[in-house]
Each structure stands twice: as C-alpha cells, then as structure tokens.
Write an enzyme that holds these catalytic residues in place. Structure first.
Site, PDB file in Angstrom:
ATOM      1  N   LYS A 172       0.749  -1.037   0.544  1.00  0.00           N
ATOM      2  CA  LYS A 172      -0.011  -0.111   0.102  1.00  0.00           C
ATOM      3  C   LYS A 172       0.711   1.028   0.407  1.00  0.00           C
ATOM      4  O   LYS A 172       2.337   1.159  -0.074  1.00  0.00           O
ATOM      5  CB  LYS A 172      -1.336   0.060   1.274  1.00  0.00           C
ATOM      6  CG  LYS A 172      -0.327  -0.133   2.642  1.00  0.00           C
ATOM      7  CD  LYS A 172      -0.897   0.129   3.447  1.00  0.00           C
ATOM      8  CE  LYS A 172      -0.661   0.012   5.396  1.00  0.00           C
ATOM      9  NZ  LYS A 172      -1.145   0.213   6.572  1.00  0.00           N
ATOM     10  N   ARG A 209      -9.845   0.476  15.192  1.00  0.00           N
ATOM     11  CA  ARG A 209      -9.584   0.885  13.567  1.00  0.00           C
ATOM     12  C   ARG A 209     -11.329   0.088  13.764  1.00  0.00           C
ATOM     13  O   ARG A 209     -12.198   0.066  13.876  1.00  0.00           O
ATOM     14  CB  ARG A 209      -8.677   1.096  12.953  1.00  0.00           C
ATOM     15  CG  ARG A 209      -7.364   1.855  13.323  1.00  0.00           C
ATOM     16  CD  ARG A 209      -6.680   2.129  12.485  1.00  0.00           C
ATOM     17  NE  ARG A 209      -5.705   0.959  12.119  1.00  0.00           N
ATOM     18  CZ  ARG A 209      -4.626   1.261  11.659  1.00  0.00           C
ATOM     19  NH1 ARG A 209      -4.184   1.661  11.233  1.00  0.00           N
ATOM     20  NH2 ARG A 209      -4.228  -0.082  11.058  1.00  0.00           N
ATOM     21  N   TYR A 265      15.208  31.905   1.977  1.00  0.00           N
ATOM     22  CA  TYR A 265      14.140  32.646   2.314  1.00  0.00           C
ATOM     23  C   TYR A 265      14.403  33.057   3.265  1.00  0.00           C
ATOM     24  O   TYR A 265      14.766  32.959   4.374  1.00  0.00           O
ATOM     25  CB  TYR A 265      12.611  31.977   1.509  1.00  0.00           C
ATOM     26  CG  TYR A 265      12.605  31.565   0.778  1.00  0.00           C
ATOM     27  CD1 TYR A 265      12.372  31.871  -0.190  1.00  0.00           C
ATOM     28  CD2 TYR A 265      12.218  30.180   0.384  1.00  0.00           C
ATOM     29  CE1 TYR A 265      11.985  32.687  -1.828  1.00  0.00           C
ATOM     30  CE2 TYR A 265      11.749  30.175  -1.115  1.00  0.00           C
ATOM     31  CZ  TYR A 265      11.271  31.090  -1.826  1.00  0.00           C
ATOM     32  OH  TYR A 265      11.168  31.508  -3.602  1.00  0.00           O
ATOM     33  N   MET A 280      11.439  25.103  -2.539  1.00  0.00           N
ATOM     34  CA  MET A 280      10.634  23.766  -2.565  1.00  0.00           C
ATOM     35  C   MET A 280      11.130  22.817  -3.760  1.00  0.00           C
ATOM     36  O   MET A 280      11.239  21.950  -3.655  1.00  0.00           O
ATOM     37  CB  MET A 280       9.270  24.775  -3.404  1.00  0.00           C
ATOM     38  CG  MET A 280       7.614  23.346  -4.283  1.00  0.00           C
ATOM     39  SD  MET A 280       6.625  24.418  -5.222  1.00  0.00           S
ATOM     40  CE  MET A 280       6.152  24.759  -3.971  1.00  0.00           C
TER      41      MET A 280
END
Length: 367
Positions: free
Chosen positions: A35, A133, A253, A300
């Site tokens: 998964k 769950r 930044y 980024m």
C-alpha cells in the site's frame, strides 16, 4: 527516462534478502504490504519482483484503486484490500479477483441488500481486538457475520486483526492475541488464512496460532528492533551549482542564514515538494562521505548546503549508508514510515539487481 539528477534507487537484492529472512524466521507465507506505493518504493515494480517467490502468497493494499493498479500491471497473485471497500465497488472486486475485508455486520447487510449475488466475492473478516480502527469488536457480531456470509455463499477465506503495539510484544499484545483466539474458538470455520503479525510482531514472536505474516516496513529494510534487514532505498542528488558568498551575505528565504565568513555553498535540486521536511534546516546531507550542513530554509525545489569543494557535480546523499530513513525520522521526531511514504512522485525510481539498472519509473512519463 529522467531529466533530474535527483533519484531514488531501489536495491532488489536487498529486497530479496529481507523477504528470505522474514520467511526463514517466521516459517510462514508472506502477505506483502505494498500500500501507499509500496511505502514510496513503487508498488507495481516491487510487486512484479516479489511475485516470483513461492512464499509470497498475497499482496496487501489499503484501497481498491491500489489493488486495480496492481491488476492493471499484470499482477496475478491474490490481492487483499485491508481497508474499507465501498459496497458499490464489489462487482469490480469480483471481476478483478480482489479480496475485501468485512468490517462490520452493518456493512455486510448493506452489501447483501445492494447485490443479488455475492457468491464469487472473496473476503477476510476483520476483527478489532483493541486498535479501535476498522473491524468487529464483539464475538456475537462476529458469529452473526460469519453465519450471514456463509449463508449467502461468500468465500470466507480468512480472518485477521491488528496489533496496536507490535514494536514491544507485551501484556497488551498478548491480550489481543488471546482475544483473537477467543473469537475464532467461539465460531468455528475452516479458514485458509489466519493473520495478525505485522513487521515487528513477525520478528519478535513465534506463535503457531496464525499461518501467515503481514510484512510491510520490514520488506523495505526497517524494524523497531535491531535486525539483519537491509534498507533497499537510497535517495541521492547532485550539486547543480556551486558558488562563493562573502561574510554577511544571506542564504534562502527570509535571510534565515547569514554567513559569518567567506564560504562555498552548493545548490541541490531537491526540496520540500520532493519530501524533504523543512524542519531539516541545520541538519545534514552527505557529500563524499562527509556532512554537508543545510543552510537556511529548504525551498520547494532546492536546498542549499555547505560545499567546500571545487567540482560542482558531486553526488549528494540524502538517504543512504551514512543516514537512513530511520535516522531522519529520529531527527524529525516522527516514524520511518512517514519519511519513506513522503518521497514525492516527482522523483524517478530506478531498480537495480546484481548491480545493474533493470528498470526505472518516472511518474511523469509512466502512468
């Protein structure tokens, strides 16, 4: 095909080492958890490689779209959705031989009301023994579900539950195991598959009540306790530009880093959009086996590091022999799972066997 120097390399020899080890230590078939894109390693490529081993009996996913991705890439072995399956997707599951989890009596009633014939539906019953769950919590509900499923011809192939603290098999985990046994002893059924152990439990226990293990993180080389597992992923990039800055100049930044002296820096084409957590500012990558401190805020697409070298195409190790995913998780106060699954699909995965690249996957070109 790739146009970035940033790449995640998957070592398939290490993957085979890990599965061989898990099978040898557990003496049980493996339900391989792929998964979340095989925890960031590439679900279809990992499944294609693992399908060749006879001790791999199942692939585990968490949604029907993950299951269909495997089927659409010619994975033939059984696939189980351990998560929720919408009742209106059950025909899709039957048509593609996808095993589903029955999570409650209410869910089963709705499924039977929505479908005239579910006799070809293969299912495992999910029991909740303390995780709270998905799953059935009471023995009476379990017995009702089993009886209803059998009455309507569903192929009730398996039953399972999930440890909530498998990283330390203690009284709570043993209590879950005993409750699991009570469920099954109360309502008899000739299950083909009975499973409870995930990675840590498989390595820490050797109970004979179950007959398969669900291995997730261990496939990829990690466990909570020391083991002989081998991490299968390295994440590297290259310095795309080197430059000198003077004392007083700032980096990135918000001018978060101010140079106190003349120094060399390197720009690395990997950033938070690739899965590099911005909290790693002031931590390290590795270049030529030595620490390269991250300077200023991670961008980024790029990260700036100390770079006291003349050649600018040096390989930069983000995850590898000097710091693995578990090391980064510890620095960030999180878990290895989050580091691995957070590696963006912007990064090409290459697959090596016996030292040779045998495949690569770029999500921009290989959909």
């Amino acid at each position: 095909m790739r146009y970035r120097s940033t790449v995640a390399e998957i070592n398939l020899n290490n993957l085979q080492h890990n599965t061989d080890l898990l099978h040898k230590e557990s003496h049980k078939p493996l339900f391989c958890v792929v998964k979340a894109n095989a925890y960031g390693h590439g679900a279809t490529k990992i499944a294609v490689f693992l399908e060749q081993f006879s001790y791999v009996s199942y692939f585990c996913v968490s949604s029907i779209d993950e299951a269909l991705e495997l089927r659409n890439n010619n994975i033939k072995k059984p696939i189980i959705n351990l998560g929720f399956t919408d009742i209106f997707d059950l025909n899709e599951c039957i048509n593609n031989n996808i095993t589903i989890s029955i999570i409650s009596k209410k869910w089963l009633i709705r499924a039977l009301e929505a479908h005239h014939d579910l006799s070809k539906l293969k299912c495992h019953i999910k029991l909740d023994t303390g995780m709270n769950r998905l799953g059935i919590k009471s023995i009476s509900e379990y017995c009702d579900v089993l009886e209803m499923a059998k009455k309507h011809g569903l192929e009730v192939e398996g039953v399972f539950t999930h440890y909530h603290s498998s990283d330390s098999i203690n009284g709570a985990s043993l209590k879950q195991l005993e409750l699991f046994k009570r469920f099954l002893n109360q309502c008899d059924h000739p299950y083909k598959w009975i499973h409870i152990a995930n990675t840590d439990a498989a390595l820490l226990t050797n109970e004979a009540f179950t007959n398969a293990i669900r291995c997730g993180l261990a496939l990829y080389g990690y466990a909570s306790k020391p083991s002989n597992l081998k991490p299968i992923l390295t994440l590297t990039s290259q310095v795309s530009q080197a430059k000198e800055i003077e004392a007083g100049e700032t980096v990135s930044y918000s001018a978060a880093f101010v140079a106190t002296e003349k120094m060399k820096i390197g720009i690395v084409p990997i950033g938070y959009a690739d899965g590099i957590n911005r909290k790693l500012t002031n931590h390290y990558f590795y270049i030529n086996g030595k620490q390269a401190k991250i300077l200023g805020k991670i961008c980024m697409d790029q990260t700036i590091v100390e770079f006291p070298y003349d050649e600018w195409r040096n390989i930069v190790e983000i995850i590898g022999p000097h710091q693995n995913a578990a090391d980064l998780a510890q620095v960030l106060g999180t878990i290895t799972y989050e580091i691995l699954t957070g590696i963006s699909d912007r990064i090409t995965r290459t697959y090596k066997l016996d030292g040779q690249i045998i495949d690569q996957h770029n999500y921009r070109f290989n959909r």
